[in-house]
Design an enzyme around this catalytic site. Structure first.
Site: not given
Ligand code: NAP
Length: 279
Positions: A67, A103, A129
């Site tokens: 990615k 996303d 995260g």
């Protein structure tokens, strides 16, 4: 219309549900499109991109581990993909390869689908995260407009770097894990964006139950299992819950729309994913 080919570039790709979901969507709309998965080693990525162009592919999805590594091989990036620093969708436009990232938009679409009356611009949001998914979600929420963003990450420095990169758009702060309980008490939305609790380690949870309360929505990006230990505990504490399946469906639907210019059959795609996760 000539057959249009779409690739999935990743390693590994055998576990991916995208070929089944996208091909079903193409068939439902009677589109002459075909979605094919390719296992591409990192050192072959540049050659794979040249191959797509030479063979006349319409576009692609990009997944782990490419990615970010793919960015130098693209002709253009959407502002969102540039900000996130990663792509998951490629589309040829007038012979130029455009990189996009669906996303974060997929996450936002799913959240607003399940909670249509949210006033995000007034909300305090926490995200656990600071990896690729956290970055895509945080960047998209920051652009959409939220009240305040708190980031908690195992490696605090990475959380701080993410907060720094978002400060242009949102009041963002990285908080050490041991100080996060106080922050959590005032959160309206807590997003878990790490793999902890994902199948097969379904009895794990990164988030202490003391952080959870009835005035928050708890969102877990994990979709396998559909109800993680975190979501189970959040529900027990009276919180509203949101799992990762909607993000997966909507990021795929948005990719579909980039390639075809048509509205994706979202419900069919969701059904396909849920069925394939249950088998
Ligand atoms: P990633 O880029 O590898 O990032 C992983 C993040 O998790 C990092 O912040 C890392 O912390 C943290 N982490 C990993 N193991 C940990 C542990 N044992 N304890 C504490 N923190 C830990 O992964 P990603 O692509 O962002 O994916 C994260 C999750 O989102 C995965 O579960 C993935 O399945 C899910 N996801 C869902 C969708 C969807 O469509 N629903 C899409 C993308 C991803 P450090 O920075 O400190 O290492």
């Amino acid at each position: 219309m000539q057959e249009q080919l779409i690739a999935l570039l990743g390693q590994p790709v055998t576990h991916s549900k995208s070929p089944q979901m996208q091909n079903l969507a193409f068939q439902a709309l009677e589109l002459p499109y075909r979605y094919l998965a390719f296992d591409v080693a990192p050192q072959r990525l540049k050659a794979a991109i040249s191959g797509l162009k030479a063979l006349g592919f319409r576009g692609a999805n990009v997944t782990i581990p490419h990615k970010v590594a793919i960015l130098p091989f693209l002709d253009e990036l959407t502002p969102l993909a540039r900000g996130i620093g990663a792509v998951n969708t490629l589309c040829y436009q007038d012979g130029r390869l455009l990189g996009d990232n669906t996303d974060g938009q997929g996450y936002l679409a799913s959240l607003l689908e399940e909670f249509p009356h949210l006033q995000l611009e007034k909300m305090s949001v926490g995200i656990a995260g600071a990896g690729g998914a956290a970055r895509a979600v945080a960047f998209t929420l920051a652009h959409h407009g939220i009240g305040k963003l708190y980031i908690v990450n195992r490696h605090l420095e990475k959380g701080k770097a993410l907060a720094d990169s978002l400060r242009e758009w949102v009041d963002a702060e990285a908080v050490p894990f041991h100080q996060f309980q106080k922050v959590a008490s005032k959160l309206n939305l807590l997003i878990h964006a790490t793999p902890v609790g994902m199948s097969p380690n379904t009895e794990e949870s990164l988030i202490p139950v003391e952080w959870l309360h009835a005035e928050m929505i708890v969102s877990d990006l994990i979709y396998n299992p559909l109800e993680t230990r975190l979501l189970r505990e959040a529900k027990e504490r009276g919180a509203l819950i949101h799992n990762g399946i909607g993000m997966l469906v909507h990021q795929g639907a948005l990719s579909f729309e980039r390639w075809t210019g048509l509205k994706a059959p979202v419900e069919l795609m969701r059904e396909c994913l849920i069925n394939s996760l249950q088998t």
